[in-house]
Design a protein around this motif. Structure first.
Motif, PDB file in Angstrom:
ATOM      1  N   UNK A   1      16.487 -22.711 -75.364  1.00 15.49           N
ATOM      2  CA  UNK A   1      17.606 -23.431 -74.770  1.00 15.49           C
ATOM      3  C   UNK A   1      17.618 -24.890 -75.176  1.00 15.49           C
ATOM      4  N   UNK A   2      16.422 -25.459 -75.268  1.00  7.81           N
ATOM      5  CA  UNK A   2      16.324 -26.859 -75.681  1.00  7.81           C
ATOM      6  C   UNK A   2      16.797 -27.034 -77.113  1.00  7.81           C
ATOM      7  N   UNK A   3      16.401 -26.098 -77.962  1.00  7.47           N
ATOM      8  CA  UNK A   3      16.835 -26.185 -79.360  1.00  7.47           C
ATOM      9  C   UNK A   3      18.340 -26.003 -79.459  1.00  7.47           C
ATOM     10  N   UNK A   4      18.858 -25.073 -78.667  1.00 11.79           N
ATOM     11  CA  UNK A   4      20.299 -24.849 -78.683  1.00 11.79           C
ATOM     12  C   UNK A   4      21.032 -26.101 -78.172  1.00 11.79           C
ATOM     13  N   UNK A   5      20.510 -26.675 -77.091  1.00 11.42           N
ATOM     14  CA  UNK A   5      21.142 -27.874 -76.539  1.00 11.42           C
ATOM     15  C   UNK A   5      21.121 -29.018 -77.543  1.00 11.42           C
TER      16      UNK A   5
ATOM     17  N   UNK B   1       2.470 -23.275 -77.137  1.00  5.98           N
ATOM     18  CA  UNK B   1       1.586 -22.592 -76.192  1.00  5.98           C
ATOM     19  C   UNK B   1       1.224 -23.496 -75.021  1.00  5.98           C
ATOM     20  N   UNK B   2       1.001 -24.739 -75.342  1.00  5.38           N
ATOM     21  CA  UNK B   2       0.666 -25.707 -74.289  1.00  5.38           C
ATOM     22  C   UNK B   2       1.846 -25.894 -73.331  1.00  5.38           C
ATOM     23  N   UNK B   3       3.036 -26.019 -73.921  1.00  2.00           N
ATOM     24  CA  UNK B   3       4.228 -26.169 -73.075  1.00  2.00           C
ATOM     25  C   UNK B   3       4.437 -24.922 -72.218  1.00  2.00           C
ATOM     26  N   UNK B   4       4.287 -23.764 -72.836  1.00  2.00           N
ATOM     27  CA  UNK B   4       4.492 -22.523 -72.088  1.00  2.00           C
ATOM     28  C   UNK B   4       3.548 -22.438 -70.897  1.00  2.00           C
TER      29      UNK B   4
ATOM     30  N   UNK C   1      13.176 -29.039 -67.905  1.00  5.86           N
ATOM     31  CA  UNK C   1      12.124 -28.472 -68.754  1.00  5.86           C
ATOM     32  C   UNK C   1      12.567 -28.436 -70.223  1.00  5.86           C
ATOM     33  N   UNK C   2      13.837 -28.170 -70.453  1.00 10.18           N
ATOM     34  CA  UNK C   2      14.316 -28.201 -71.834  1.00 10.18           C
ATOM     35  C   UNK C   2      14.137 -29.595 -72.429  1.00 10.18           C
ATOM     36  N   UNK C   3      14.436 -30.601 -71.632  1.00  7.37           N
ATOM     37  CA  UNK C   3      14.263 -31.963 -72.113  1.00  7.37           C
ATOM     38  C   UNK C   3      12.787 -32.282 -72.313  1.00  7.37           C
ATOM     39  N   UNK C   4      11.980 -31.742 -71.431  1.00  3.74           N
ATOM     40  CA  UNK C   4      10.534 -31.964 -71.599  1.00  3.74           C
ATOM     41  C   UNK C   4      10.050 -31.368 -72.914  1.00  3.74           C
ATOM     42  N   UNK C   5      10.555 -30.179 -73.241  1.00  3.39           N
ATOM     43  CA  UNK C   5      10.145 -29.560 -74.507  1.00  3.39           C
ATOM     44  C   UNK C   5      10.666 -30.362 -75.698  1.00  3.39           C
TER      45      UNK C   5
ATOM     46  N   UNK D   1      12.458 -18.838 -73.449  1.00  4.85           N
ATOM     47  CA  UNK D   1      13.895 -19.001 -73.265  1.00  4.85           C
ATOM     48  C   UNK D   1      14.246 -20.474 -73.041  1.00  4.85           C
ATOM     49  N   UNK D   2      13.401 -21.158 -72.318  1.00  2.92           N
ATOM     50  CA  UNK D   2      13.634 -22.583 -72.085  1.00  2.92           C
ATOM     51  C   UNK D   2      13.517 -23.357 -73.384  1.00  2.92           C
TER      52      UNK D   2
END
Lengths: 183, 283
Positions: free
Chosen positions: B29-33, A12-15, A48-52, B25-26
């Motif tokens: 995507x991170x989990x998929x990556x 939730x925080x990330x979102x 952002x994916x890397x941030x998550x 979705x992001x």
């Protein structure tokens, strides 16, 4: 995302962080990458994916948005990434849907920005679009304050030559003023 | 004063469409990556793991196994194994020297460099060389920022691996407990200019690798400065695993927590699979 903190709370925080900053960072990256929206979207999404992926660490930084922007910027400037992103963006988005055409002034502005050396372009965008102070730009780019000021002066002068903008540049240690409404 | 360039840039940026995907979705995507990286990087990671394990064991086999002997260069790898008895490190349980050298010659240097320096502690746990192991081997690595899978792009990482062999399993178990307590105490230390921003502690490997009898993986992230503007961090990660008398300690500084955990998981799996006959025999 192991750890003491609940996964749902972190998500939730990330979102919330993503929702509040993704569009802004993407637009900044567009300006940093020469107006290429698809490429900017791609590197920002990856950042952002890397941030998550390491949100427990990134969330504790002074500015997670600066971290994302830095990662996205570094992704974007890699030539290897540039070549790869073109293919990835094509696969991800399908045939690119062209955004609504910008007006002539905006096109000229982006063209003038793109013509700048990268260091000047980064300083200009971070200071004038990301609203960072000169000190903040220096911190984010790992340069001295004086170097950033010099790049701002030179970049602004170069753009002025292209855009016939004769206004003086504010190189003080404060973020440039701009109405915050509607952003 | 509203700067003309500032206003123009904002107007041009605001004219761009917002096509950002949903946050969920992001995250997906991170989990998929992450899964893809694991799969695609499997061969590279496996090579790294093999390299780490083999270097450690090769050095052990090459130098005879005195306590406190640091890791040496791969040139000490013997051409043939010799079992002098007594511990896993006095024999070569895996490969011949030629096979080791062949692997070392193909080290994935784009991802990890083995440094010439012997390991030195990266944060506040006791130097593993001083934990009382009967035999020990170690190696130090540097993760260059040009690494292919480097997601941080902020700091090169330093990594140490220690393989410790105790004369009895109780001492090995006590060592794991001690290091866990030291990690917890470490994150409680007050450092005015480096406040802790995140602390994690997990035992997930034990369920994945049944041979591991005792394990923990923890990380401490600290701000690198007190300005609030920093983009640099100090992230210390520690993973300790035990099977019988064998304890493997893996620590890293600024190696993102998922990377050493993944690496250590593979390392432990490989090491324990390779050493299990010796572990079983001497347990």
């Amino acid at each position: 995302m192991e750890g003491r903190e609940g996964g749902a709370g972190l998500a939730a925080e990330f979102d919330a962080f993503y929702t509040s900053s993704a569009s802004r960072v993407t637009r900044q990256l567009v300006m940093l990458t020469g107006g290429n929206l698809a490429e900017a979207e791609d590197v920002v999404q990856e950042a952002f994916e890397r941030a998550w992926s390491r949100w427990p660490v990134v969330r504790g930084l002074g500015s997670p948005e600066a971290w994302v922007r830095t990662v996205a910027r570094r992704l974007a400037v890699s030539r290897w990434r540039r070549a790869r992103n073109a293919a990835v963006a094509w696969r991800r988005h399908g045939p690119l849907t062209e955004p609504p055409p910008l007006d002539a002034d905006h096109v000229a502005l982006i063209a003038a920005l793109t013509a700048l050396p990268e260091t000047q372009r980064v300083s200009i965008v971070l200071h004038h679009l990301a609203d960072l102070s000169v000190t903040q730009v220096a911190l984010e780019t790992g340069q001295s304050v004086s170097a950033v000021k010099q790049q701002l002066v030179r970049g602004r002068a170069a753009m002025a030559a292209s855009l016939a903008d004769t206004r003086t540049i504010d190189t003080g240690d404060s973020a440039p003023s701009y109405p915050k409404e509607g952003r | 004063m509203t700067d003309h360039l500032t206003r123009s840039l904002h107007e041009a940026a605001d004219a761009l469409p917002d096509r950002s995907p949903a946050a969920a979705q992001v995250r997906h995507g991170a989990e998929r990556a992450r899964r893809i990286r694991r799969a695609v990087g499997g061969a590279t990671a496996a090579s790294l793991v093999v390299l780490v394990v083999l270097v450690a064991i090769a050095v052990i086999a090459g130098s005879g196994g005195g306590r406190g002997t640091p890791a040496n260069s791969p040139t000490t790898i013997p051409s043939q194994s010799s079992d002098s008895g007594g511990g896993v490190f006095t024999s070569d349980p895996l490969l011949t020297g030629a096979e080791w050298n062949d692997i070392l010659d193909h080290a994935p240097t784009e991802r990890t460099e083995r440094t010439t320096a012997t390991p030195r502690p990266l944060d506040c746990i006791t130097d593993p060389h001083r934990l009382g192991a009967a035999q020990e081997r170690s190696a130090a690595y540097l993760q260059p920022d040009r690494a292919a899978f480097d997601p941080a792009l902020l700091e090169p990482a330093r990594m140490n691996v220690y393989a410790l062999w105790f004369t009895n399993a109780a001492d090995a178990a006590a060592t794991v407990t001690r290091l866990r307590q030291e990690l917890v105490a470490c994150q409680a230390q007050t450092r005015p200019n480096q406040p802790v921003t995140s602390f994690t502690l997990a035992d997930w490997l034990m369920s994945v690798y049944p041979r591991i009898e005792q394990q923990f993986a923890g990380s401490i992230a600290r701000k690198a400065g007190a300005s609030g503007q920093d983009t640099k961090i100090n992230a210390y990660s520690l993973t300790v695993s035990r099977a019988g008398r064998l304890v493997i300690v893996f620590e890293s500084l600024n190696g993102w927590s998922d990377r050493p955990q993944n690496t250590v998981g593979l390392l432990m799996n490989h090491a324990l699979a390779a050493l299990s006959p010796q572990v079983a025999r001497t347990r």
